[in-house]
Design a protein around this motif. Structure first.
Motif, PDB file in Angstrom:
ATOM      1  N   UNK A 164       0.931  -1.260  -0.009  1.00  0.00           N
ATOM      2  CA  UNK A 164      -0.035  -0.127   0.107  1.00  0.00           C
ATOM      3  C   UNK A 164       0.885   1.274   0.033  1.00  0.00           C
ATOM      4  N   UNK A 165       1.893   1.356   0.777  1.00  0.00           N
ATOM      5  CA  UNK A 165       2.828   2.231   0.807  1.00  0.00           C
ATOM      6  C   UNK A 165       3.251   2.715  -0.529  1.00  0.00           C
ATOM      7  N   UNK A 166       3.940   1.372  -1.203  1.00  0.00           N
ATOM      8  CA  UNK A 166       4.403   1.493  -2.622  1.00  0.00           C
ATOM      9  C   UNK A 166       3.630   2.197  -3.541  1.00  0.00           C
ATOM     10  N   UNK A 167       2.312   1.698  -3.398  1.00  0.00           N
ATOM     11  CA  UNK A 167       1.326   2.475  -4.539  1.00  0.00           C
ATOM     12  C   UNK A 167       1.260   3.876  -4.166  1.00  0.00           C
ATOM     13  N   UNK A 168       1.223   4.192  -3.069  1.00  0.00           N
ATOM     14  CA  UNK A 168       0.817   5.719  -2.776  1.00  0.00           C
ATOM     15  C   UNK A 168       1.988   6.615  -2.965  1.00  0.00           C
ATOM     16  N   UNK A 169       3.331   5.833  -2.830  1.00  0.00           N
ATOM     17  CA  UNK A 169       4.525   6.673  -2.905  1.00  0.00           C
ATOM     18  C   UNK A 169       4.595   6.939  -4.494  1.00  0.00           C
ATOM     19  N   UNK A 170       4.123   5.820  -5.362  1.00  0.00           N
ATOM     20  CA  UNK A 170       4.115   5.948  -6.656  1.00  0.00           C
ATOM     21  C   UNK A 170       3.470   6.928  -7.199  1.00  0.00           C
ATOM     22  N   UNK A 171       2.118   6.992  -6.779  1.00  0.00           N
ATOM     23  CA  UNK A 171       1.303   8.042  -7.220  1.00  0.00           C
ATOM     24  C   UNK A 171       1.843   9.475  -6.714  1.00  0.00           C
ATOM     25  N   UNK A 172       2.410   9.583  -5.632  1.00  0.00           N
ATOM     26  CA  UNK A 172       3.236  11.010  -5.246  1.00  0.00           C
ATOM     27  C   UNK A 172       4.139  11.149  -6.121  1.00  0.00           C
ATOM     28  N   UNK A 173       4.941  10.362  -6.696  1.00  0.00           N
ATOM     29  CA  UNK A 173       6.008  10.624  -7.757  1.00  0.00           C
ATOM     30  C   UNK A 173       5.487  11.048  -9.010  1.00  0.00           C
ATOM     31  N   UNK A 174       4.401  10.285  -9.430  1.00  0.00           N
ATOM     32  CA  UNK A 174       4.019  10.696 -10.563  1.00  0.00           C
ATOM     33  C   UNK A 174       3.117  12.006 -10.739  1.00  0.00           C
ATOM     34  N   UNK A 175       2.786  12.523  -9.544  1.00  0.00           N
ATOM     35  CA  UNK A 175       1.950  13.703  -9.720  1.00  0.00           C
ATOM     36  C   UNK A 175       2.602  14.689  -9.122  1.00  0.00           C
ATOM     37  N   UNK A 176       3.061  14.552  -8.043  1.00  0.00           N
ATOM     38  CA  UNK A 176       3.480  15.597  -7.024  1.00  0.00           C
ATOM     39  C   UNK A 176       4.814  16.300  -7.632  1.00  0.00           C
ATOM     40  N   UNK A 177       5.489  15.527  -8.228  1.00  0.00           N
ATOM     41  CA  UNK A 177       6.891  15.819  -9.123  1.00  0.00           C
ATOM     42  C   UNK A 177       6.803  16.741 -10.164  1.00  0.00           C
ATOM     43  N   UNK A 178       5.852  16.272 -11.110  1.00  0.00           N
ATOM     44  CA  UNK A 178       6.012  16.820 -12.437  1.00  0.00           C
ATOM     45  C   UNK A 178       5.265  18.132 -11.985  1.00  0.00           C
ATOM     46  N   UNK A 179       3.841  18.260 -11.490  1.00  0.00           N
ATOM     47  CA  UNK A 179       3.246  19.361 -11.096  1.00  0.00           C
ATOM     48  C   UNK A 179       4.103  20.426 -10.279  1.00  0.00           C
ATOM     49  N   UNK A 180       4.818  19.936  -9.206  1.00  0.00           N
ATOM     50  CA  UNK A 180       5.378  20.920  -8.379  1.00  0.00           C
ATOM     51  C   UNK A 180       6.621  21.469  -9.024  1.00  0.00           C
ATOM     52  N   UNK A 181       7.462  20.670  -9.984  1.00  0.00           N
ATOM     53  CA  UNK A 181       8.552  21.163 -10.750  1.00  0.00           C
ATOM     54  C   UNK A 181       7.791  22.278 -11.753  1.00  0.00           C
ATOM     55  N   UNK A 182       6.726  21.854 -12.422  1.00  0.00           N
ATOM     56  CA  UNK A 182       6.318  22.843 -13.429  1.00  0.00           C
ATOM     57  C   UNK A 182       5.844  24.049 -12.880  1.00  0.00           C
ATOM     58  N   UNK A 183       4.932  24.055 -11.605  1.00  0.00           N
ATOM     59  CA  UNK A 183       4.556  25.150 -10.856  1.00  0.00           C
ATOM     60  C   UNK A 183       5.664  26.116 -10.578  1.00  0.00           C
ATOM     61  N   UNK A 184       6.686  25.502 -10.081  1.00  0.00           N
ATOM     62  CA  UNK A 184       7.997  26.107  -9.626  1.00  0.00           C
ATOM     63  C   UNK A 184       8.689  26.986 -10.672  1.00  0.00           C
ATOM     64  N   UNK A 185       9.066  26.335 -11.905  1.00  0.00           N
ATOM     65  CA  UNK A 185       9.319  26.883 -13.158  1.00  0.00           C
ATOM     66  C   UNK A 185       8.605  28.045 -13.505  1.00  0.00           C
ATOM     67  N   UNK A 186       7.376  27.793 -13.464  1.00  0.00           N
ATOM     68  CA  UNK A 186       6.479  29.165 -14.097  1.00  0.00           C
ATOM     69  C   UNK A 186       6.570  30.312 -13.010  1.00  0.00           C
ATOM     70  N   UNK A 187       6.359  30.122 -11.745  1.00  0.00           N
ATOM     71  CA  UNK A 187       6.479  31.217 -10.843  1.00  0.00           C
ATOM     72  C   UNK A 187       7.956  31.906 -10.832  1.00  0.00           C
ATOM     73  N   UNK A 188       9.023  31.283 -10.833  1.00  0.00           N
ATOM     74  CA  UNK A 188      10.285  31.749 -10.966  1.00  0.00           C
ATOM     75  C   UNK A 188      10.680  32.163 -12.209  1.00  0.00           C
TER      76      UNK A 188
ATOM     77  N   UNK B 158       3.254  21.568  -1.702  1.00  0.00           N
ATOM     78  CA  UNK B 158       4.208  22.861  -1.357  1.00  0.00           C
ATOM     79  C   UNK B 158       5.706  22.609  -1.193  1.00  0.00           C
ATOM     80  N   UNK B 159       5.941  21.368  -0.492  1.00  0.00           N
ATOM     81  CA  UNK B 159       7.284  20.973  -0.142  1.00  0.00           C
ATOM     82  C   UNK B 159       8.302  21.209  -1.483  1.00  0.00           C
ATOM     83  N   UNK B 160       7.589  20.212  -2.669  1.00  0.00           N
ATOM     84  CA  UNK B 160       8.503  20.327  -3.817  1.00  0.00           C
ATOM     85  C   UNK B 160       8.434  21.708  -4.612  1.00  0.00           C
TER      86      UNK B 160
END
Length: 432
Positions: free
Chosen positions: A216-240, A299-301
């Motif tokens: 269960x933790x593996x599935x959740x971390x996989x979802x976090x990596x697939x969603x939080x990382x690209x969205x967070x990096x894209x948002x940071x690039x746009x804002x900066x 937010x952390x990413x």
């Protein structure tokens, strides 16, 4: 003479001031060393307590019994029907093997019950799995290592004091004598507890493990990596790099910083309201847990990525633009690769935080009794920190060591991920 004396007095006063300054610096260093020493002491105290309580969870007491897979008990008809094999009385086979080893008359009910209490309820499941995997064992006699009961396991590990009066002990003198006899025959032994890593939820500590929680933790971390990382990096690039400086971007930045400080249980309430009640996603699923942790990690990413991008010198951008590169080429070919070590570090730290979260997962129902492995993120599941929480609330003695043992495993993952972040940052970081 007066001038000379005055000069000496001034020098003496300056010397005293210098000495006081050095003394103050030494005291400050001592305060710092004392603070660090106190922190290290409590860290070692914490880890020492966890290891002291949890090392025994990695070992399990087993009984090596000669079991006769009696066809009249398992499958009288001989048709080898799956349902018949699943519902056979395997507990009887384990009990008969133990009584034969101890020389106990099966007709003596009190002694039979005492002897049967030394076997785990999971012993019947072990025998059933052997038969289901290979029905040809029916009718044969084999030596099988079966799980001992929680009390027998606790006695072998020293958790039950033999010197305690029999009336206050979980095992009476006869049962203790039987266990000592089996140990002398090398039939009773402590072995590495693979079940801690493969079993799911169970009401018996000897058959409880973190296997389902780990998936269960593996599935959740996989979802976090697939969603939080690209969205967070894209948002940071746009804002900066692209967003204009106005009141709207200032409002967004303030809200992102505020979201990083919001209690995690609030994200659990948000997930309960949006993903379960409104969107209708299945409760207690890894998908909902991953989405909630994604919202909490974003937010952390974003903050870590913006800091990494901001650390790239403006001269890099100016040089790229000066030779004709577009804004997008400058960002993707120069700024982003140079900021990648800081981005990876921030991402791993965000994942570590998400891996250890419990409160938001409790709100969306992941505190469930799940025995079967989840095949997809839509199936019912639980997470490793939630599993630790459930074991900590259990009353049985064996769950105390299971709680500490699972905590050791979780801390091992967290330390490994943090160490990876530090190593990657030191290896790829560039100093300007």
């Amino acid at each position: 003479m007066d001038v000379t004396a005055g000069g000496r007095v001034a020098k003496a006063e300056k010397s005293k001031l210098v000495k006081r300054r050095y003394a103050a610096e030494r005291r400050f260093r001592l305060y710092g060393m004392a603070a660090i020493g106190t922190a290290v002491f409590f860290v070692f105290l914490l880890f020492g307590s966890i290891v002291n309580n949890g090392w025994s969870a990695f070992f399990q007491t087993k009984l090596g019994l000669t079991v006769h897979f009696d066809e009249s008990v398992i499958d009288k008809s001989g048709k080898r029907d799956r349902m018949t094999l699943l519902t056979a009385n395997y507990r009887k086979l384990a009990r008969e093997a133990l009584l034969a080893e101890l020389g106990v008359d099966p007709a003596n009910r009190p002694m039979r019950r005492k002897a049967e209490a030394l076997l785990s309820r999971g012993a019947a499941i072990q025998l059933r799995n052997i038969v289901m995997d290979d029905p040809s064992v029916i009718g044969t006699t084999r030596k099988v290592w079966l799980l001992a009961s929680g009390n027998a396991d606790a006695l072998m590990k020293g958790a039950i004091d033999r010197d305690v009066p029999e009336s206050r002990r979980q095992l009476d003198n006869q049962q203790v004598a039987w266990l000592d006899e089996l140990k002398q025959k090398d039939i009773l032994s402590l072995t590495f507890n693979t079940g801690l890593f493969t079993y799911g939820a169970s009401s018996q500590p000897e058959t409880a493990g973190i296997g389902v929680a780990a998936i269960g933790s593996f599935f959740m971390m996989l979802i976090v990596v697939l969603l939080a990382v690209p969205l967070g990096v894209a948002a940071a690039l746009y804002l900066e790099e692209f967003a204009p400086q106005n009141r709207w971007t200032d409002l967004i930045e303030v809200n992102i910083n505020n979201l990083a400080a919001v209690p995690s249980i609030v994200f659990g309430l948000l997930g309960l309201a949006v993903f379960i009640n409104f969107a209708g996603l299945p409760r207690s699923s890894s998908l909902v847990g991953g989405l909630v942790l994604t919202l909490m990690t974003l937010p952390t990413v974003i903050i870590a990525t913006r800091a990494a991008i901001r650390a790239v010198p403006p001269s890099i951008r100016e040089a790229a633009l000066g030779i004709g590169a577009s804004k997008m080429q400058t960002v993707t070919h120069h700024v982003l690769p140079l900021a990648l070590p800081g981005i990876l570090t921030g991402t791993i730290i965000g994942l570590v935080q998400a891996l250890g979260e419990t409160a938001p997962l409790l709100m969306i129902g992941l505190v469930a009794f799940v025995v079967d492995y989840p095949a997809t993120p839509m199936d019912p599941a639980t997470a490793l920190p939630v599993q630790i929480y459930m074991w900590a609330t259990a009353a049985e003695r064996g769950f105390v060591e299971r709680t500490a043992g699972a905590t050791i495993i979780l801390l091992g993952f967290l330390i490994l991920m943090n160490s990876t972040a530090v190593i990657m940052r030191r290896k790829f970081e560039r100093k300007w």
